[in-house]
Design a protein around this motif. Structure first.
Motif, PDB file in Angstrom:
ATOM      1  N   PRO A  25       0.829  -1.221   0.000  1.00 29.34           N
ATOM      2  CA  PRO A  25       0.000   0.000   0.000  1.00 29.34           C
ATOM      3  C   PRO A  25       0.854   1.259   0.000  1.00 29.34           C
ATOM      4  CG  PRO A  25      -0.902  -1.595   1.532  1.00 29.34           C
ATOM      5  CD  PRO A  25       0.400  -2.172   1.051  1.00 29.34           C
ATOM      6  N   GLU A  26       2.010   1.195   0.664  1.00 29.85           N
ATOM      7  CA  GLU A  26       2.881   2.384   0.718  1.00 29.85           C
ATOM      8  C   GLU A  26       3.416   2.702  -0.682  1.00 29.85           C
ATOM      9  OE1 GLU A  26       2.982  -0.122   2.897  1.00 29.85           O
ATOM     10  OE2 GLU A  26       2.227   0.982   4.638  1.00 29.85           O
ATOM     11  N   GLN A  27       3.892   1.654  -1.383  1.00 30.18           N
ATOM     12  CA  GLN A  27       4.416   1.878  -2.746  1.00 30.18           C
ATOM     13  C   GLN A  27       3.347   2.448  -3.660  1.00 30.18           C
ATOM     14  OE1 GLN A  27       5.662  -2.130  -3.456  1.00 30.18           O
ATOM     15  NE2 GLN A  27       7.850  -1.651  -3.317  1.00 30.18           N
ATOM     16  N   TYR A  28       2.154   1.882  -3.580  1.00 23.82           N
ATOM     17  CA  TYR A  28       1.084   2.327  -4.464  1.00 23.82           C
ATOM     18  C   TYR A  28       0.715   3.787  -4.175  1.00 23.82           C
ATOM     19  CZ  TYR A  28      -3.347   2.873  -6.826  1.00 23.82           C
ATOM     20  OH  TYR A  28      -4.352   3.356  -7.619  1.00 23.82           O
ATOM     21  N   THR A  29       0.593   4.097  -2.895  1.00 24.89           N
ATOM     22  CA  THR A  29       0.215   5.460  -2.509  1.00 24.89           C
ATOM     23  C   THR A  29       1.251   6.454  -3.023  1.00 24.89           C
ATOM     24  OG1 THR A  29      -0.847   4.564  -0.561  1.00 24.89           O
ATOM     25  CG2 THR A  29      -0.382   6.923  -0.528  1.00 24.89           C
ATOM     26  N   LYS A  30       2.491   6.050  -2.915  1.00 27.71           N
ATOM     27  CA  LYS A  30       3.582   6.905  -3.390  1.00 27.71           C
ATOM     28  C   LYS A  30       3.483   7.093  -4.911  1.00 27.71           C
ATOM     29  CE  LYS A  30       7.861   6.428  -1.424  1.00 27.71           C
ATOM     30  NZ  LYS A  30       9.221   5.867  -1.286  1.00 27.71           N
ATOM     31  N   GLU A  31       3.279   6.000  -5.638  1.00 25.58           N
ATOM     32  CA  GLU A  31       3.239   6.073  -7.099  1.00 25.58           C
ATOM     33  C   GLU A  31       2.104   6.978  -7.576  1.00 25.58           C
ATOM     34  OE1 GLU A  31       4.530   2.937  -9.372  1.00 25.58           O
ATOM     35  OE2 GLU A  31       4.118   4.068 -11.202  1.00 25.58           O
ATOM     36  N   ILE A  32       0.935   6.829  -6.981  1.00 26.78           N
ATOM     37  CA  ILE A  32      -0.214   7.626  -7.429  1.00 26.78           C
ATOM     38  C   ILE A  32      -0.029   9.094  -7.044  1.00 26.78           C
ATOM     39  CG2 ILE A  32      -2.723   7.976  -7.140  1.00 26.78           C
ATOM     40  CD1 ILE A  32      -1.772   5.596  -9.016  1.00 26.78           C
TER      41      ILE A  32
END
Ligand code: FAD
Ligand code: SF4
Ligand code: SF4
Lengths: 80, 582
Positions: B72-79
């Protein structure tokens, strides 16, 4: 400002030999998201589905869900 | 059918869900499960069986966060990076944490997702940094599977009623006014909570084909969600961050890099060269696409003709039967074959959509809008890049929260005068003997959108647009004419489209900087973090015109390092040291 009678060719064609609207089928009319198909009585008194409004997203539920394969979705001429 | 009838019925329910496409059905299921006693009504302009963007199915989940592939951290960062930093991360983070549960639930409905030999989800890399795309081999079943669940849960479904205005009272939502699309009869639905899932504003710009319904979005999504929220006084966020997509020219369907990309296909210029590093849709990527189209190396193409026969056959199998199944007919008609030619692409008309960009009704991580009891989810709610799985997951959040909200409240009182005023507005085009048909009002509005609002955005052009829109509004209000109930639906849509066009112009004028690549490329202004690192919130002002304010971006949940912030800014091949797509 009276309205003109400009003709337009429609993308969806129904084969009225195959269409069983006479037996009460309205599947294509029911599923179309743009609500552009209707049932009409032909000259011989039988009923068939047809495209009444030229407002089609060429998405295909009408063709996919027709029980007798009577519907063909073509691309609207303007983008074909 | 279609004859205009005079009628008004009132019904009461606990939770009214408007829009039975993707977010709506999931909201209904979750609300009912959380509170089985609740009377849940799901209302749609079309037929829930085949309505919305996923009418025929979907090729895959574009933004899934699957343990083992992404956190979830990676995704939040990417978006956050893909959306140029303007992001309240709480909603994205909650989505990222809970979307895996929704995938498993969809799986239990009979919707299959691609697995590898070891039975693990076979997730593909398309985004700039992480791996999030999960193919759906039987994606054509998604709508049918959802519909089965709705029947099982005994959700009350009302088809062919178009919502036109929300009702409010006592400082919260009170229900909605709806019109039958085949008889023009009115239905007033009183509700303790209302969830909106009306999809994108997909008929804002005019496709280059000139065909009003040849849009990227399902053309029944004409933007009522945005217009209704506006007239009810809710806040709308970042509307200037338009949706613009790279599509098959004229056909106007996705190319679709998300399917073809992982198999070796890519976007190329006329020389067959790759010019963008990453085919994931973002404003920055669209700017490169636009530059290539304008720069003499265009047109831009989808390139597949270097791939092996079995790969092309597999791509065809997916692209020609599921999401937009007429695509095969289109190529056949043009005489184009993926094996032989590259396929010409173009950029889409503009729209509002948070599913693909970030223009939507403002919501928090519970899908709550700024009006108590009113929720929004899916393409029309401003959770950036939320796509199909976002519609499902945020729809679930809305349903669960609404089920709790209704426990403590009764129906809010509203002013019956609002219903009378709406009846007068709606029926006006039926009271004239002749006049301008809705398709001409709509065509003119959308042509002006293309002429003056399409980026690159120029202040003087947008001012002209505003002036011309006012003229069209005068024509519409004094002279629009319809002959049957179907045309009346189109007339109501024309008025929605004009509302959205005015909001698009106003929002774009307010943000005096450039941001999000092409989406808000204002040629006279550079990016300006000092003054514009914020949301813009548009509401209906006292004078009935759009009013604006800035709103702080909430402190990040997931920190982003200085050197990561611009990962999406360098999309051109050879321009960056950042991670390449493949
Ligand atoms: C062609 C295409 C391809 C896509 N491909 C993918 C993909 O491969 N993967 C992916 O993850 N995402 C994809 N997306 C995005 C995804 O489909 C959407 O983000 C998602 O389905 C949106 O869900 P929604 O509930 O917001 O809107 P929709 O599912 O479109 O539902 C909106 C509903 O509101 C109804 N409605 C509209 N106006 C009214 C009104 N006035 N009154 C009552 N009802 C109304 C409509 O009839 C419709 O049923 C694609 C989108 C499109 C258009
Ligand atoms: S679904 Fe097929 S058979 Fe039924 S009315 Fe339509 S065309 Fe006729
Ligand atoms: S292709 Fe879609 S929009 Fe066109 S008639 Fe069939 S169901 Fe309706």
């Amino acid at each position: 400002m009276p309205l003109a009678q400009t003709a337009t060719t429609v993308p969806v064609v129904v084969n009225d030999d195959l269409c069983i609207a006479d037996k009460g089928c309205t599947v294509c009319v029911d599923v179309c998201p743009l609500d552009v198909l209707r049932i009409v009585e032909k000259e011989d008194g039988k009923k068939t589905a047809y495209m009444k409004y030229d407002e089609c997203w060429y998405c295909m539920p009408c063709e996919a869900d027709c029980p007798t394969d009577a519907v063909t979705v073509n691309l609207p001429y303007l983008l074909k | 059918m279609d004859e205009i009838l005079d009628g008004l019925t009132q019904i009461d329910c606990d939770i009214l869900i408007i829009g039975g496409g993707t977010a709506g059905p999931m909201a209904a299921l979750k609300a009912k499960r959380k509170n089985p006693e609740a009377n849940v009504v799901l209302l749609d302009k079309a037929n829930v069986k085949r309505s919305g963007a996923i009418s025929m199915g979907m090729d895959g989940l574009n933004n899934s966060v699957i343990p083992g592939y992404a956190t979830p951290e990676q995704y939040t960062k990417e978006i956050t990076i893909a959306n140029d930093g303007i992001c309240d991360q709480a909603a994205v983070y909650r989505y990222a944490q809970e979307c895996y549960g929704i995938i498993q639930e969809l799986d239990s409905f009979g919707i299959r997702f691609q697995k590898d030999q070891n039975g693990e989800y076979d997730v593909k890399k398309v985004h700039h940094i992480g791996t999030y795309v999960l193919p759906m081999p039987n994606g054509d079943t998604v709508k049918k599977a959802l519909y089965r669940q709705l029947r099982k849960a005994r959700i009350n479904i009302i088809n062919r009623f178009m919502a036109t205005r929300l009702l409010t009272g006592e400082g919260r939502v009170a229900g909605a006014i709806c019109v039958n699309t085949r008889s023009a009869e009115f239905l007033v639905v009183r509700a303790k909570a209302v969830i909106m899932g009306l999809g994108a504003a997909g008929r804002l710009g005019l496709p280059t084909s000139g065909y009003l319904y040849g849009t990227y979005e399902n053309a029944s999504n004409s933007g009522e969600g945005y217009a209704m929220a506006y007239h009810a006084g809710a806040g709308l966020a970042n509307l200037e961050c338009y949706q613009i997509n790279p599509l098959i020219k004229d056909y106007n369907g996705p190319a679709c890099a998300y399917v073809a990309g992982p198999m070796g296909g890519y976007t190329a210029n006329a020389q067959g060269e790759r010019f963008i590093e990453c085919d994931y849709w973002s404003g920055q990527m669209m700017q490169e696409f636009y530059d290539e189209l304008q720069g003499g190396k265009g047109p831009v193409y989808l390139k597949l003709n270097h791939l092996a026969e079995e790969t092309v056959a597999e791509i065809e199998r997916v692209l020609h039967i599921v999401e937009r199944p007429t695509r095969g007919h289109f190529h056949e008609g043009r005489g184009t074959d993926y094996r032989k030619q590259m396929i010409e692409m173009h950029i889409s008309e503009i729209g509002f959509c948070s599913g693909h960009s970030a223009s939507g009704v403002f919501v928090d991580e519970h899908a709550r809008t700024t009006i108590p009891g009113l929720y929004a989810a899916g393409d029309m709610a401003n959770v950036p890049h939320n796509y199909m799985l976002g519609a499902f997951t945020n729809g679930a959040f809305a349903g669960m929260d609404a089920a709790v909200f209704i426990a403590d409240v009764d129906h809010a009182n509203f002013d019956m005068g609002e219903v009378d005023a709406e009846r007068t507005r709606v029926l006006a085009p039926t009271k004239r003997d002749d006049g301008i048909p809705p398709n001409q009002i709509e065509y003119k509005t959308r042509r002006l959108v293309n002429d003056y609002l399409q980026p690159p955005k120029v202040t003087a052009k947008m001012e002209l647009a505003q002036k011309r829109f006012e003229e069209v509004r005068d024509d519409m209000e004094s002279g629009m004419f319809v002959r049957d109930a179907h045309e009346l639906m189109r007339a109501l849509e024309a008025s929605t489209i004009l509302d959205c066009a005015e909001m698009a112009a106003a929002a774009s004028m307010y943000r005096t900087e450039s941001r999000w690549g092409l989406y808000h490329n204002r040629v006279e202004y550079e990016r300006d973090d000092e003054n514009w690192f914020c949301h813009t919130i548009l509401t209906k002002g006292e004078d009935g015109k759009p009013a604006h304010k800035k709103q702080d971006v909430k402190p990040y949940v997931v920190e982003i390092a200085e050197d990561e912030k611009d990962a999406y800014a360098n999309q051109r091949v050879g321009s960056s040291s950042s991670v390449a797509a493949e």
